[in-house]
Design an enzyme around this catalytic site. Structure first.
Site, PDB file in Angstrom:
ATOM      1  N   GLU A 193       0.841  -1.207   0.000  1.00 60.15           N
ATOM      2  CA  GLU A 193       0.000   0.000   0.000  1.00 60.15           C
ATOM      3  C   GLU A 193       0.874   1.254   0.000  1.00 60.15           C
ATOM      4  OE1 GLU A 193      -2.929  -0.135  -0.928  1.00 60.15           O
ATOM      5  OE2 GLU A 193      -4.323  -0.132   0.740  1.00 60.15           O
TER       6      GLU A 193
ATOM      7  N   THR B  96      -5.946   7.686  -4.406  1.00 58.49           N
ATOM      8  CA  THR B  96      -5.982   7.720  -2.936  1.00 58.49           C
ATOM      9  C   THR B  96      -5.162   8.887  -2.400  1.00 58.49           C
ATOM     10  OG1 THR B  96      -6.324   5.345  -2.831  1.00 58.49           O
ATOM     11  CG2 THR B  96      -5.457   6.386  -0.850  1.00 58.49           C
TER      12      THR B  96
HETATM   13  N1  HSE Z   1      -8.718   4.370   4.488  1.00 60.66           N
HETATM   14  C1  HSE Z   1      -8.138   4.731   3.235  1.00 60.66           C
HETATM   15  C2  HSE Z   1      -8.611   6.104   2.829  1.00 60.66           C
HETATM   16  C3  HSE Z   1      -8.556   3.731   2.210  1.00 60.66           C
HETATM   17  O1  HSE Z   1      -9.798   6.358   2.958  1.00 60.66           O
HETATM   18  O2  HSE Z   1      -7.806   6.923   2.393  1.00 60.66           O
HETATM   19  C4  HSE Z   1      -7.935   3.965   0.875  1.00 60.66           C
HETATM   20  O3  HSE Z   1      -6.850   3.148   0.677  1.00 60.66           O
END
Ligand code: HSE
Length: 307
Positions: free
Chosen positions: A128, A181
């Site tokens: 990630e 993201t």
């Molecule tokens: N929890 C993370 C976000 C998930 O909302 O940015 C995305 O990878």
């Protein structure tokens, strides 16, 4: 074991109030990956289909995880990897998490199952980080553990598997735009008021209590995000319309899946889920934006060995 094919599920992270700490796996969407042992050490990606992703082993979330695991385990073999993406990167459905989590799971099988789910989650979090700059655990832990998970602590990492009420269904719509993201994290507030924090953590507690008690009303009342959703929804066309349509059709709640643009709605039972699906489909048709939709149960198992 010389060869392995797996299914790595898509996941819904945050689940409204639980930013970076709640997630669940779905069972209708995911990636397929193959792992072949080679005598030559190291990792090589031989084929990627379904999305345009890098073959650079240090930049691809999956191969970066495989490489790290082979080095740490001092493996005397290498792995050739193929990745078939069943859903798009930038969808908010944990695309990099499926790749990174799948890579950790598959590599562990070829290593003779030496790592626990918690250790696999840590390896996948590295993927990630490679993909989006932050080692987030909510999507990867949901993909690896399956079911509904809580990231109770990041340091040290602690993952709690939560119960899933039998009739819980998810309806999701993925407008065909990409939200990275990193971009969706850049818009987030760095500070919040104590009043907002109280509201948010009370909702997280309520949602978890609702899951344990099979209490759909409590789940519904708790699916509220007053911190992240208000800023991120501006990146998602027609978010409020979809959410209102879902609630009107009987959904327990609706919110942004992960960092978006996918919007999810949780529902009680197949009948309401189908109503919610149809209502969102009808209303989104008029927006001129292409979209894909699915209905799913919460996937209790996470990763699956196909052969
Ligand atoms: N929890 C993370 C976000 C998930 O909302 O940015 C995305 O990878």
């Amino acid at each position: 074991m010389e060869y392995l094919k797996i299914f790595a599920p898509a996941t819904v992270a945050n689940v409204s109030c639980g930013f970076d700490s709640l997630g669940f796996a779905v069972d209708t969407i995911g990636d397929e990956m193959t792992f072949t042992k080679t005598t030559e050490k190291g990792v090589k990606i031989t084929n990627i289909t379904g999305a345009n992703l890098t073959y650079d082993v240090d930049k691809n979330a999956a191969s970066a995880v495989v490489k790290k695991m082979l080095i740490e385990a001092k493996a005397d073999f290498g792995i050739e990897l193929t990745i078939h993406k069943g859903f798009s990167p930038g969808s908010g459905l944990g695309s990099s998490a499926a790749s990174a989590g799948g890579a950790a799971f598959g590599t562990n099988q070829l290593l003779g199952n030496i790592y626990s789910e918690l250790e696999l989650t840590k390896f996948a979090m590295f993927g990630e980080e490679v993909a989006c700059g932050t080692p987030i655990a909510d999507n990867v832990s949901a993909a690896i553990y399956g079911g509904f998970v809580l990231v109770r602590s990041y340091n040290p990492l602690e993952i709690i598997k939560l119960p899933v009420p039998k009739e819980l269904r998810v309806v999701a719509i993925h407008p065909q735009i990409e939200v990275k993201t990193k971009d969706a994290r850049d818009v987030l507030p760095t500070e919040i008021t104590l009043k907002d924090a109280v509201t948010q953590w009370a909702n997280v507690g309520g949602l978890i209590a609702g899951l344990y008690a099979d209490n759909y009303e409590l789940i519904s009342n708790s699916l509220v995000d007053i911190i992240v959703e208000p800023v991120r929804k501006t990146l998602i066309p027609h978010f409020d319309d979809v959410k209102n349509t879902a609630l009107k059709a009987g959904a327990l709640g609706a919110g942004i899946s992960g960092s978006g643009p996918t919007i999810f709605a949780l529902c009680k039972g197949d009948k309401i889920a189908e109503e919610v699906y149809k209502s969102i489909q009808e209303s989104y048709k008029n927006t001129g934006i292409d979209f894909e939709m699915f209905i799913s149960k919460v996937n209790p198992n996470g990763m699956k060995i196909l052969n």
